[in-house]
Design a protein around this motif. Structure first.
Motif, PDB file in Angstrom:
ATOM      1  N   LYS A 287       0.840  -1.191   0.000  1.00 39.90           N
ATOM      2  CA  LYS A 287       0.000   0.000   0.000  1.00 39.90           C
ATOM      3  C   LYS A 287       0.881   1.249   0.000  1.00 39.90           C
ATOM      4  O   LYS A 287       1.811   1.369   0.799  1.00 39.90           O
ATOM      5  CB  LYS A 287      -0.886  -0.017   1.244  1.00 39.90           C
ATOM      6  CG  LYS A 287      -2.006   0.996   1.238  1.00 39.90           C
ATOM      7  CD  LYS A 287      -2.896   0.727   2.436  1.00 39.90           C
ATOM      8  CE  LYS A 287      -4.048   1.698   2.482  1.00 39.90           C
ATOM      9  NZ  LYS A 287      -4.875   1.497   3.658  1.00 39.90           N
ATOM     10  N   ILE A 289       0.862   5.775  -0.810  1.00 35.40           N
ATOM     11  CA  ILE A 289       0.062   6.978  -1.024  1.00 35.40           C
ATOM     12  C   ILE A 289       0.253   7.423  -2.460  1.00 35.40           C
ATOM     13  O   ILE A 289       1.376   7.562  -2.938  1.00 35.40           O
ATOM     14  CB  ILE A 289       0.492   8.084  -0.054  1.00 35.40           C
ATOM     15  CG1 ILE A 289       0.288   7.609   1.381  1.00 35.40           C
ATOM     16  CG2 ILE A 289      -0.250   9.371  -0.308  1.00 35.40           C
ATOM     17  CD1 ILE A 289       0.952   8.479   2.403  1.00 35.40           C
ATOM     18  N   TYR A 298      -6.951  11.985   0.534  1.00 37.36           N
ATOM     19  CA  TYR A 298      -5.967  10.916   0.689  1.00 37.36           C
ATOM     20  C   TYR A 298      -6.316   9.811  -0.306  1.00 37.36           C
ATOM     21  O   TYR A 298      -7.343   9.141  -0.169  1.00 37.36           O
ATOM     22  CB  TYR A 298      -5.999  10.358   2.108  1.00 37.36           C
ATOM     23  CG  TYR A 298      -5.216  11.174   3.107  1.00 37.36           C
ATOM     24  CD1 TYR A 298      -4.075  10.654   3.697  1.00 37.36           C
ATOM     25  CD2 TYR A 298      -5.612  12.460   3.452  1.00 37.36           C
ATOM     26  CE1 TYR A 298      -3.350  11.401   4.613  1.00 37.36           C
ATOM     27  CE2 TYR A 298      -4.893  13.208   4.363  1.00 37.36           C
ATOM     28  CZ  TYR A 298      -3.760  12.675   4.943  1.00 37.36           C
ATOM     29  OH  TYR A 298      -3.037  13.409   5.838  1.00 37.36           O
ATOM     30  N   ASN A 299      -5.478   9.601  -1.316  1.00 35.41           N
ATOM     31  CA  ASN A 299      -5.670   8.507  -2.261  1.00 35.41           C
ATOM     32  C   ASN A 299      -4.604   7.448  -2.016  1.00 35.41           C
ATOM     33  O   ASN A 299      -3.418   7.756  -1.928  1.00 35.41           O
ATOM     34  CB  ASN A 299      -5.572   9.004  -3.705  1.00 35.41           C
ATOM     35  CG  ASN A 299      -6.757   9.878  -4.068  1.00 35.41           C
ATOM     36  OD1 ASN A 299      -7.739   9.911  -3.342  1.00 35.41           O
ATOM     37  ND2 ASN A 299      -6.662  10.581  -5.173  1.00 35.41           N
ATOM     38  N   TRP A 300      -5.063   6.196  -1.925  1.00 30.17           N
ATOM     39  CA  TRP A 300      -4.152   5.091  -1.638  1.00 30.17           C
ATOM     40  C   TRP A 300      -4.119   4.143  -2.822  1.00 30.17           C
ATOM     41  O   TRP A 300      -5.138   3.867  -3.455  1.00 30.17           O
ATOM     42  CB  TRP A 300      -4.616   4.306  -0.411  1.00 30.17           C
ATOM     43  CG  TRP A 300      -4.940   5.151   0.779  1.00 30.17           C
ATOM     44  CD1 TRP A 300      -6.178   5.561   1.179  1.00 30.17           C
ATOM     45  CD2 TRP A 300      -4.014   5.706   1.706  1.00 30.17           C
ATOM     46  NE1 TRP A 300      -6.074   6.326   2.299  1.00 30.17           N
ATOM     47  CE2 TRP A 300      -4.757   6.444   2.652  1.00 30.17           C
ATOM     48  CE3 TRP A 300      -2.631   5.656   1.831  1.00 30.17           C
ATOM     49  CZ2 TRP A 300      -4.169   7.110   3.706  1.00 30.17           C
ATOM     50  CZ3 TRP A 300      -2.045   6.314   2.879  1.00 30.17           C
ATOM     51  CH2 TRP A 300      -2.806   7.033   3.811  1.00 30.17           C
ATOM     52  N   LYS A 301      -2.939   3.628  -3.113  1.00 31.47           N
ATOM     53  CA  LYS A 301      -2.786   2.588  -4.124  1.00 31.47           C
ATOM     54  C   LYS A 301      -2.472   1.275  -3.404  1.00 31.47           C
ATOM     55  O   LYS A 301      -1.461   1.160  -2.719  1.00 31.47           O
ATOM     56  CB  LYS A 301      -1.644   2.918  -5.086  1.00 31.47           C
ATOM     57  CG  LYS A 301      -1.855   4.173  -5.923  1.00 31.47           C
ATOM     58  CD  LYS A 301      -2.853   3.953  -7.030  1.00 31.47           C
ATOM     59  CE  LYS A 301      -2.895   5.174  -7.955  1.00 31.47           C
ATOM     60  NZ  LYS A 301      -3.899   5.012  -9.017  1.00 31.47           N
ATOM     61  N   ASP A 320      -9.334  -2.846   4.010  1.00 31.43           N
ATOM     62  CA  ASP A 320      -8.555  -1.627   4.183  1.00 31.43           C
ATOM     63  C   ASP A 320      -9.079  -0.887   5.406  1.00 31.43           C
ATOM     64  O   ASP A 320     -10.293  -0.687   5.547  1.00 31.43           O
ATOM     65  CB  ASP A 320      -8.699  -0.755   2.938  1.00 31.43           C
ATOM     66  CG  ASP A 320      -7.558   0.218   2.796  1.00 31.43           C
ATOM     67  OD1 ASP A 320      -6.419  -0.175   3.082  1.00 31.43           O
ATOM     68  OD2 ASP A 320      -7.804   1.367   2.421  1.00 31.43           O
ATOM     69  N   THR A 382      -7.356   1.448  -6.195  1.00 26.95           N
ATOM     70  CA  THR A 382      -7.209   2.834  -5.748  1.00 26.95           C
ATOM     71  C   THR A 382      -8.375   3.185  -4.841  1.00 26.95           C
ATOM     72  O   THR A 382      -9.540   2.993  -5.228  1.00 26.95           O
ATOM     73  CB  THR A 382      -7.181   3.808  -6.936  1.00 26.95           C
ATOM     74  OG1 THR A 382      -6.093   3.456  -7.786  1.00 26.95           O
ATOM     75  CG2 THR A 382      -7.008   5.247  -6.454  1.00 26.95           C
ATOM     76  N   ASN A 400      -3.598   3.898   8.955  1.00 24.97           N
ATOM     77  CA  ASN A 400      -3.682   3.198   7.677  1.00 24.97           C
ATOM     78  C   ASN A 400      -3.267   1.742   7.882  1.00 24.97           C
ATOM     79  O   ASN A 400      -2.203   1.468   8.413  1.00 24.97           O
ATOM     80  CB  ASN A 400      -2.747   3.897   6.687  1.00 24.97           C
ATOM     81  CG  ASN A 400      -2.507   3.065   5.455  1.00 24.97           C
ATOM     82  OD1 ASN A 400      -3.338   2.264   5.076  1.00 24.97           O
ATOM     83  ND2 ASN A 400      -1.352   3.256   4.843  1.00 24.97           N
ATOM     84  N   LYS A 539       5.047  11.243   5.344  1.00 20.32           N
ATOM     85  CA  LYS A 539       3.985  10.635   6.145  1.00 20.32           C
ATOM     86  C   LYS A 539       4.079  10.999   7.620  1.00 20.32           C
ATOM     87  O   LYS A 539       3.110  10.823   8.356  1.00 20.32           O
ATOM     88  CB  LYS A 539       4.024   9.114   5.980  1.00 20.32           C
ATOM     89  CG  LYS A 539       3.617   8.644   4.599  1.00 20.32           C
ATOM     90  CD  LYS A 539       3.496   7.142   4.505  1.00 20.32           C
ATOM     91  CE  LYS A 539       4.829   6.450   4.578  1.00 20.32           C
ATOM     92  NZ  LYS A 539       4.726   4.995   4.351  1.00 20.32           N
TER      93      LYS A 539
END
Length: 618
Positions: A287, A289, A298-301, A320, A382, A400, A539
């Motif tokens: 995971k 950012i 906040y977009n997470w991959k 998640d 995403t 997270n 972070k």
């Protein structure tokens, strides 16, 4: 030491019947008793091959030429034949191994053995070689035989062959060796992995290697990851993985590994059959950012591993976990929400967002013709979220965490219809078994220094804490004195300006990522600093210098403070700053001058027109 493997079936009978592998459909009748006389002879490899291809063919006792041919063969003494009763269902007979009727041992000299008096009926005869030094495999194929209602003894001639390990050849019936090697996906040997080995007998039933006491034998790979089995005739053998032992980080794969002995040889020396089988690594989830997760978004991959052997994947779930944000959307590359997957907040835990592949989604990743997944090694997800200001007010951090759970098991019903009933395979649909799944992997790895806020007493729970960044913008003169009226634009954010006694612009609660800052205003009498300040928010909530061209992160910026330096204007006349009082005065003065000039021109033109009109009238 000799390794022997006998395959046996009845090919000769008395004048009353034909010996068969498959029983007659006739049922037993009442009547007199009779004996079974077993003539255990040895066939040549060619004769054995012919007999094996004709299991329902026999000879009559009156066929003197054939009997003479049999009598010229070497006898097989000291063979034990166990005679069992049978059960029948829908016209098909099955051995009743709980009902041992009698045992016949052939004479060491004549190779003949005679049973006790038996009633008419169908029996199951299971041969065992008492001299066999390799008890791991069945000595011979068992067979059915029907004893008719007669008083004369029934003579049977089981087909057997001597598997001479000292003179191996490619002929059917001779013994050979399998060298089976177990590795991981990188090719390194795995020691201590358990297997069971199966084969089909002449009746199409699965049999396994046995211990001397009759239990299924388990083979374990040695320090080189090898299992070596000698003393096997030509045929197919299936290795089924049972346990990875102490090895961790790999997927148990119970796909039957078919190893075929064809009898290849060099000269008179048989070539061992080499076979290698690799285990895949356990699936993991990663995971990061996303670069576009700036501002208050906040977009997470999420990158979740996919196995190479996709048919073994029966279920797949990503969980998640967030604190301090609200989920606003999710996309899975190559898939359609609610058709291929579902995504929703867990009904029992509102801090968890669960993504579950539906059957259509599982089929997509198993489809070798699917351009997205045929070459993919991972599922790309995403997740979009926004800051939850209420939660941040109390927690001050964004938590997270992610995990992957899946069911990975060989499913013979769908993967290989030819082996649906092979023993030793965990039934993936049996709720009462204890299979080695689901496997669960968490991101990030365990960090004993960061306790889970849901369970502070357990410091080993893997989580990641993201600290939203608050930084400050200052405008100073060349002497380092703080100026007023600073105004700024921050990418992915709102305009910010000086406030408070320190005359600093405060930019609160931004997500990690790169940002560009421009100055749009400063104190009167000073020039705007046109330099674009590029920063990177980490972070941990700190800011660093950043090069957007090379994407390199530089030195940490002291006190999270971005400073613009405004040079003083020169003493010569300068145009006023946009937005100041001087700007307004100059604007009004300009308008009045323009109006006066227009009025003056109008008067001149009016007078000229009046003069011309007066001349025309005269």
């Amino acid at each position: 030491m000799k390794k022997m493997f006998r395959r046996t079936a009845a090919i000769a009978i008395s004048a009353f019947m034909a010996a068969q592998y498959i029983p007659f459909t006739a049922v037993a009748v009442t009547g007199g008793t009779q004996q079974i006389i077993i003539h255990s002879y040895q066939l040549s490899a060619e004769e054995y091959a012919t007999a094996s291809g004709n299991p329902a063919t026999g000879i009559k006792a009156s066929d003197e030429a054939t009997l003479a041919n049999y009598n010229s063969r070497a006898v097989r003494g000291d063979m034990t034949y166990k005679i069992y009763g049978t059960t029948s269902s829908a016209g098909k007979y099955s051995p009743d191994k709980a009902n041992l009727i009698t045992t016949v041992v052939t004479d060491s000299t004549t190779g003949i053995g005679t049973s006790e008096m038996l009633l008419p009926g169908v029996y199951w005869i299971d041969p065992i070689d008492n001299d066999n030094t390799n008890p791991e495999f069945a000595d011979a194929d068992a067979f059915f035989i029907e004893l008719p209602n007669a008083s004369n003894p029934l003579n049977i001639y089981p087909k057997t062959t001597d598997n001479d390990y000292d003179n191996q050849s490619s002929d059917n019936g001779k013994l050979h060796t399998i060298e089976f090697t177990k590795t991981n996906s990188s090719g390194s040997a795995l020691a201590g992995v358990d297997f069971k080995v199966y084969f089909k007998n002449a009746n199409g039933e699965w049999e396994s290697a046995k211990t001397t006491t009759g239990e299924e034998k388990t083979y374990t790979t040695d320090s080189n990851g090898k299992i070596t089995i000698a003393g096997l005739p030509v045929g197919d053998y299936y290795f089924v993985e049972q346990s990875l032992g102490t090895n961790t980080g790999y997927l148990l794969d119970q796909t039957p590994q078919k190893v075929t002995i064809t009898g290849t040889k060099v000269g008179e020396t048989a070539v061992p059959v080499a076979y290698s089988f690799a285990n895949e690594d356990e699936l993991k989830v990663g995971k990061v950012i996303a670069a576009d997760g700036e501002g208050h978004t906040y977009n997470w991959k999420i990158t979740a591993d996919l196995p190479v052997n996709r048919d073994n994947l029966l279920s797949y779930v990503i969980t998640d976990k967030f604190k301090g944000v609200d989920i606003t959307g999710v996309t899975v590359e190559g898939m359609t929400k609610d058709t291929d997957f579902t995504a929703a907040v867990d009904s029992t835990n509102t801090d968890e967002y669960v993504i579950t592949l539906l059957p259509d989604g599982l089929n997509k990743i198993k489809d070798s013709n699917n351009s997205t997944f045929s070459v993919a090694t991972a599922l790309n997800i995403t997740i979009e979220s926004s800051l939850d200001t209420n939660d941040l007010a109390t927690n001050n951090n964004v938590v997270n965490k992610a995990s992957i759970s899946y069911k990975y098991a060989y499913n013979p019903d769908s993967a290989d219809p030819s082996t649906p009933d092979i023993p030793g395979i965990i039934d993936p649909d049996d709720p009462n078994n204890t299979p080695p799944y689901p496997a669960v992997n968490n991101y990030p790895p365990s960090d004993p220094t960061v306790p889970d806020p849901d369970d502070p007493s357990d410091p080993t729970t893997p989580i990641e804490v993201i600290k939203p960044c608050t930084f400050y913008i200052s405008n100073k003169n060349e002497s380092g004195e703080e100026l007023t009226n600073g105004a700024y634009d921050v990418s992915k954010g709102s305009p910010y300006s000086d406030s408070g006694a320190e005359n600093l612009a405060t930019v609160p609660n931004l997500a990690p990522g790169p940002y560009a800052i421009k100055q749009t205003g400063t104190q009167s009498g000073y020039q705007i600093d046109t330099t674009v300040k590029n920063i990177y928010i980490s972070k941990d909530g700190n800011i660093y210098e950043y090069d957007p061209t090379t994407k390199n992160v530089g030195s940490k910026i002291t006190d999270n403070k971005v400073i613009f330096t405004n040079a003083a204007r020169t003493s010569t006349f300068d145009l006023p700053f946009t937005g100041t009082t001087a700007t307004i005065v100059f604007t009004i003065t300009g308008i009045l001058l323009m109006a006066g000039t227009a009025f003056f021109i109008f008067i001149i033109l009016k007078k000229r027109d009046d003069d011309e009109e007066e001349q025309e009238n005269n």
